[in-house]
Design an enzyme around this catalytic site. Structure first.
Site, PDB file in Angstrom:
ATOM      1  CB  SER A  52      -0.912   0.012   1.223  1.00 32.14           C
ATOM      2  OG  SER A  52      -1.674  -1.171   1.301  1.00 32.14           O
TER       3      SER A  52
HETATM    4  N1  SAH Z   1      -0.418  -5.043   3.897  1.00 33.26           N
HETATM    5  C1  SAH Z   1       0.372  -5.500   2.779  1.00 33.26           C
HETATM    6  C2  SAH Z   1      -0.276  -5.209   1.437  1.00 33.26           C
HETATM    7  C3  SAH Z   1      -1.603  -5.846   1.291  1.00 33.26           C
HETATM    8  S1  SAH Z   1      -2.055  -6.276  -0.365  1.00 33.26           S
HETATM    9  C4  SAH Z   1       1.777  -4.925   2.834  1.00 33.26           C
HETATM   10  O1  SAH Z   1       2.074  -4.119   3.721  1.00 33.26           O
HETATM   11  O2  SAH Z   1       2.582  -5.302   1.987  1.00 33.26           O
HETATM   12  C5  SAH Z   1      -3.409  -7.303   0.078  1.00 33.26           C
HETATM   13  C6  SAH Z   1      -3.018  -8.700   0.481  1.00 33.26           C
HETATM   14  O3  SAH Z   1      -4.182  -9.345   0.942  1.00 33.26           O
HETATM   15  C7  SAH Z   1      -2.487  -9.544  -0.678  1.00 33.26           C
HETATM   16  O4  SAH Z   1      -1.234 -10.056  -0.363  1.00 33.26           O
HETATM   17  C8  SAH Z   1      -3.538 -10.656  -0.800  1.00 33.26           C
HETATM   18  O5  SAH Z   1      -2.992 -11.908  -1.192  1.00 33.26           O
HETATM   19  C9  SAH Z   1      -4.097 -10.706   0.605  1.00 33.26           C
HETATM   20  N2  SAH Z   1      -5.414 -11.310   0.761  1.00 33.26           N
HETATM   21  C10 SAH Z   1      -6.498 -11.195  -0.053  1.00 33.26           C
HETATM   22  N3  SAH Z   1      -7.536 -11.891   0.455  1.00 33.26           N
HETATM   23  C11 SAH Z   1      -7.104 -12.454   1.633  1.00 33.26           C
HETATM   24  C12 SAH Z   1      -7.713 -13.292   2.620  1.00 33.26           C
HETATM   25  N4  SAH Z   1      -8.978 -13.717   2.514  1.00 33.26           N
HETATM   26  N5  SAH Z   1      -6.968 -13.669   3.680  1.00 33.26           N
HETATM   27  C13 SAH Z   1      -5.677 -13.271   3.815  1.00 33.26           C
HETATM   28  N6  SAH Z   1      -5.048 -12.483   2.911  1.00 33.26           N
HETATM   29  C14 SAH Z   1      -5.750 -12.077   1.832  1.00 33.26           C
END
Ligand code: SAH
Length: 203
Positions: A52
């Site tokens: 993000s």
């Molecule tokens: N917070 C992260 C960026 C998030 S991007 C950072 O600091 O790098 C969103 C993430 O959510 C992705 O890696 C995606 O694979 C994950 N995601 C999506 N659905 C999810 C779920 N149901 N449970 C866990 N992770 C999930």
């Protein structure tokens, strides 16, 4: 990054600003993205996912109103960057990531960098993590079609949930506070996250 993108745009919490200054964002992005690590944008990190934008990381952390004693759940660990920031603001962070390769590399990176109060679990975080509840704060880092009820259920009394809710291409970042049997909801700002998948996400 901290002066121009965060302080000038209204991030007030000195604890959050301090954490953003401390965590080395360039060690969380792929090597070819290091030159852009501190730029004012989300960056691709592989597997179709993104880290993000710094402002969004800081604003979400600020909205959780952490004082240092909390247990925090992050849904969507990705690179582990947001979890690292939260780990400097709370007692314990559990971060769930659905994509096994990302979960593994986030876990390895956080251990190597010494973030010892963060644990990364691989699984569907849209259901929360019932076995570890209650949480004082929950941050969802992926866009949900609606607020998953299990996340509300897993909040402690007075707990805060910050979550982007809306369509797959645009959402509102919501701040929900649990007070007894009720919740109050506040819209923070429009945002754009990658989709939450899983049982309470987009299928
Ligand atoms: N917070 C992260 C960026 C998030 S991007 C950072 O600091 O790098 C969103 C993430 O959510 C992705 O890696 C995606 O694979 C994950 N995601 C999506 N659905 C999810 C779920 N149901 N449970 C866990 N992770 C999930």
């Amino acid at each position: 990054m901290v002066a121009r993108q965060l302080r000038e745009r209204g991030i007030r919490s000195e604890r959050v600003l301090g954490a953003m200054e401390t965590v080395p964002r360039h060690l969380f992005v792929p090597s070819e993205r290091v030159p852009e690590a501190y730029s004012d944008e989300a960056l691709p990190v592989g597997e179709g996912q993104t880290i993000s934008q710094p402002y969004v990381v800081a604003a979400s952390a600020e909205a959780l109103a952490l004082e240092g004693h909390e247990r925090v759940l992050e849904v969507g660990a990705g690179t582990g960057y947001q979890a690292a920031v939260l780990s400097l603001l709370a007692r314990e962070v559990i971060a769930v990531e659905t994509i096994p390769s990302l979960a593994e590399s986030a876990r390895e990176r956080l251990t190597r960098l010494g973030y010892s109060n963060v644990r990364v679990e691989q699984g569907d975080g849209s259901e929360g993590l019932a076995g570890e509840a209650p949480f004082d704060a929950i941050l969802v880092s992926a866009a949900a079609p609606a607020v998953p009820q299990p996340l509300i259920d897993q909040l402690a009394e007075g707990g805060r949930l910050v979550i982007p809710v809306g369509l797959t291409d645009r959402q509102q970042l919501l701040r929900i506070v649990k007070e007894g049997n009720r919740t109050t909801e506040q819209k923070l700002f429009p945002c754009r996250f990658v989709p939450l998948v899983g049982r309470f996400g987009w299928r």
